[in-house]
Design a protein around this motif. Structure first.
Motif, PDB file in Angstrom:
ATOM      1  N   UNK A 133      29.970 -12.886  -1.762  1.00 25.94           N
ATOM      2  CA  UNK A 133      28.893 -12.354  -0.930  1.00 25.94           C
ATOM      3  C   UNK A 133      28.492 -13.413   0.086  1.00 25.94           C
ATOM      4  N   UNK A 134      28.151 -12.972   1.291  1.00 25.83           N
ATOM      5  CA  UNK A 134      27.712 -13.871   2.345  1.00 25.83           C
ATOM      6  C   UNK A 134      26.333 -13.450   2.846  1.00 25.83           C
ATOM      7  N   UNK A 135      25.616 -14.385   3.420  1.00 29.96           N
ATOM      8  CA  UNK A 135      24.299 -14.098   3.996  1.00 29.96           C
ATOM      9  C   UNK A 135      24.086 -14.986   5.212  1.00 29.96           C
ATOM     10  N   UNK A 136      23.260 -14.525   6.128  1.00 32.78           N
ATOM     11  CA  UNK A 136      22.963 -15.287   7.336  1.00 32.78           C
ATOM     12  C   UNK A 136      22.149 -16.531   7.004  1.00 32.78           C
ATOM     13  N   UNK A 154      15.504 -14.174   1.068  1.00 35.69           N
ATOM     14  CA  UNK A 154      15.544 -13.619  -0.290  1.00 35.69           C
ATOM     15  C   UNK A 154      16.998 -13.340  -0.666  1.00 35.69           C
ATOM     16  N   UNK A 155      17.442 -13.941  -1.769  1.00 31.11           N
ATOM     17  CA  UNK A 155      18.829 -13.778  -2.208  1.00 31.11           C
ATOM     18  C   UNK A 155      18.957 -12.860  -3.423  1.00 31.11           C
ATOM     19  N   UNK A 156      17.947 -12.018  -3.645  1.00 27.51           N
ATOM     20  CA  UNK A 156      17.939 -11.167  -4.833  1.00 27.51           C
ATOM     21  C   UNK A 156      19.146 -10.227  -4.878  1.00 27.51           C
ATOM     22  N   UNK A 157      19.422  -9.539  -3.781  1.00 27.50           N
ATOM     23  CA  UNK A 157      20.524  -8.573  -3.792  1.00 27.50           C
ATOM     24  C   UNK A 157      21.866  -9.277  -3.975  1.00 27.50           C
ATOM     25  N   UNK A 158      22.008 -10.427  -3.370  1.00 29.34           N
ATOM     26  CA  UNK A 158      23.243 -11.197  -3.497  1.00 29.34           C
ATOM     27  C   UNK A 158      23.463 -11.624  -4.946  1.00 29.34           C
ATOM     28  N   UNK A 159      22.407 -12.100  -5.583  1.00 32.75           N
ATOM     29  CA  UNK A 159      22.529 -12.579  -6.968  1.00 32.75           C
ATOM     30  C   UNK A 159      22.693 -11.428  -7.951  1.00 32.75           C
ATOM     31  N   UNK A 160      22.093 -10.280  -7.643  1.00 35.29           N
ATOM     32  CA  UNK A 160      22.302  -9.097  -8.497  1.00 35.29           C
ATOM     33  C   UNK A 160      23.770  -8.678  -8.469  1.00 35.29           C
ATOM     34  N   UNK A 161      24.376  -8.730  -7.275  1.00 39.34           N
ATOM     35  CA  UNK A 161      25.800  -8.403  -7.165  1.00 39.34           C
ATOM     36  C   UNK A 161      26.641  -9.391  -7.959  1.00 39.34           C
ATOM     37  N   UNK A 162      26.252 -10.654  -7.899  1.00 36.63           N
ATOM     38  CA  UNK A 162      26.977 -11.674  -8.659  1.00 36.63           C
ATOM     39  C   UNK A 162      26.849 -11.419 -10.160  1.00 36.63           C
ATOM     40  N   UNK A 163      25.645 -11.133 -10.615  1.00 36.45           N
ATOM     41  CA  UNK A 163      25.434 -10.911 -12.049  1.00 36.45           C
ATOM     42  C   UNK A 163      26.216  -9.701 -12.545  1.00 36.45           C
ATOM     43  N   UNK A 193      18.607 -24.530  -1.627  1.00 42.26           N
ATOM     44  CA  UNK A 193      17.512 -24.673  -2.595  1.00 42.26           C
ATOM     45  C   UNK A 193      16.946 -23.305  -2.971  1.00 42.26           C
ATOM     46  N   UNK A 194      16.751 -22.445  -1.968  1.00 41.62           N
ATOM     47  CA  UNK A 194      16.194 -21.114  -2.238  1.00 41.62           C
ATOM     48  C   UNK A 194      17.151 -20.279  -3.075  1.00 41.62           C
ATOM     49  N   UNK A 195      18.449 -20.378  -2.795  1.00 42.76           N
ATOM     50  CA  UNK A 195      19.437 -19.636  -3.588  1.00 42.76           C
ATOM     51  C   UNK A 195      19.355 -20.039  -5.057  1.00 42.76           C
ATOM     52  N   UNK A 196      19.294 -21.328  -5.324  1.00 44.17           N
ATOM     53  CA  UNK A 196      19.231 -21.806  -6.706  1.00 44.17           C
ATOM     54  C   UNK A 196      17.889 -21.435  -7.340  1.00 44.17           C
ATOM     55  N   UNK A 197      16.810 -21.516  -6.572  1.00 47.76           N
ATOM     56  CA  UNK A 197      15.505 -21.118  -7.097  1.00 47.76           C
ATOM     57  C   UNK A 197      15.512 -19.650  -7.525  1.00 47.76           C
TER      58      UNK A 197
END
Length: 428
Positions: A225-228, A233-242, A259-263
């Protein structure tokens, strides 16, 4: 500060004064030698050496953007420490560090670099984070016969299709950063990876680096997954990963984005669910901003860690006295690259970019931050790297004691001795 280079008219007056001094010499070989002497002295004056012009090195960096904590003012301090350790002079000239903020904009960076080369007589530019800026400046440096010392960028193109005989990639690249965590994790049974990163060329190269390393270990890349840049907010990206059920997630987001991605990943409880997270562009300042409680257990790859040995601790102490924190790997790379450049200038006996570059290739790299490395024909520095893991609060022994070294990755595990086949130095 050395004397300012005189205007051309001033230099001409000095030149013709020399000619007039030589004029009375007549007869035989002395008469024939007069124009040669005058030309040599005139060239000497034009070169600025007789006038005490300083040897200028520029640090072009991000002073105010998302990666300013890992480069920025600290990169300038690192360069100044390198000058101090070199004795402050080279070839009888005072060494001067100048700096500027490229604002993460390629046009701004190129404008500054062109002015430095053409008007301010800068001989080398160091740091240069952001790949698009580094590529443009490396090419400009080549056309001007100058040196590019790149610590803050790592696109493969810098030593591939856009390689330069006067350009050097010092600290990391998008192939090496994924290899260390993937190869090491495979030994403990991690097979399925999910890659996330920024949606531009650097992120795409990192994604391919993850895919290549996973394939090499016989693993599987179960999704990407990529993001600008600047995503909030990386919620949708991390949900796809999970949902892909990976053993590990590799993130190539850097600075505030990383930092925000890991948070967000910590808030989702991914580590507690047994998913390993590798922050491929993670630095001590990132851990500091989020805290060990939330960062503990994250893996990353680094070319330098301040608490490795007495030399790195010595350098970190002097650096932190000026900045309040230890150096990042990118800042340490600036110190190492400037140190090696100055050694090559003294060994070559000139500041001519092509001649200094040849000497840089010949000399082994050895300094407080990089004890043993060398430069490949395409400009890539061959060096060991460290796979590190963020400590828990209980493991940390004090301020900035954030990483524990899991494994030292030898250069032959990570990089080929052969130059990048995409590098076409002969045609440049």
């Amino acid at each position: 500060m050395g004397a300012v280079r005189p205007l051309p008219s001033q230099a001409c007056r000095r030149y013709f004064h020399v000619v007039s001094m030589v004029q009375p010499i007549t007869g035989g070989w002395l008469s024939m030698a007069r124009p040669v002497v005058a030309a040599v002295v005139g060239s000497f004056l034009w070169g600025g050496l007789a006038l005490g012009e300083p040897l200028k090195i520029g640090v072009l960096t991000d002073m105010s953007g998302v990666i300013a904590d890992t480069v920025g003012r600290g990169s300038v301090i690192a360069a100044e420490l390198a000058v101090s350790d070199a004795g402050g002079t080279a070839l009888g000239r005072t060494i001067e560090i100048i700096s500027a903020d490229h604002q993460l904009k390629p046009d701004v960076g190129l404008t500054i670099a062109r002015r430095w080369f053409d008007e301010e007589h800068v001989e080398a530019i160091a740091d240069i984070p952001v790949s698009t800026i580094a590529l443009g400046i490396q090419n400009l440096a080549h056309t001007k016969g100058k040196i590019a010392l790149i610590s803050g960028s790592g696109t493969l193109d810098l030593y591939g299709k856009s390689c330069s005989p006067t350009g050097f990639v010092w600290t990391f690249d998008t192939s090496v950063l994924p290899r260390a965590p993937v190869l090491s994790a495979a030994e403990s049974g991690v097979k399925k990876w999910f890659a996330v990163g920024p949606d531009y060329s650097f992120g795409h190269q990192m994604e391919r680096g993850v895919a290549d390393a996973v394939k090499e270990t016989g693993g599987q890349l179960v999704g990407t997954r990529r993001a600008a840049i600047g995503t909030s907010d990386y919620a949708s990206l991390l949900l796809a990963a999970e949902e892909a059920r990976p053993d590990a997630i590799a993130s190539s987001f850097a600075g505030h984005d990383g930092v925000l991605l890991i948070e967000n990943a910590v808030e989702f409880g991914l580590l507690q669910k047994g998913i390993r997270i590798a922050g491929l562009m993670l630095f001590e300042s990132d851990v500091h901003s989020l805290g060990l409680d939330r960062m503990k257990g994250i893996y990353t790859t680094t070319a330098f860690y301040w608490d490795t040995d007495d030399n790195t601790r010595n350098f970190a102490k002097r650096f932190s006295e000026k900045t309040g924190r230890p150096p990042s790997a990118l800042q340490a790379g600036v110190y190492s690259s400037v140190t090696h450049y100055l050694k090559a200038v003294k060994a070559a006996g000139t500041t001519s970019g092509p001649e200094v570059a040849k000497k840089m290739h010949e000399l082994p790299i050895s300094d407080l931050t990089t004890p043993s490395a060398r430069i490949r024909a395409d400009g890539r520095v061959l060096r060991d790297m460290f796979l590190v893991q963020v400590k828990s609060p209980e493991e940390s022994k004090g301020p900035w004691d954030y990483f524990k070294v899991v494994r030292r990755m030898k250069v032959d595990e990570l990089m080929s001795e052969a130059p990048n086949p995409d590098c076409k130095l002969a045609s440049q």
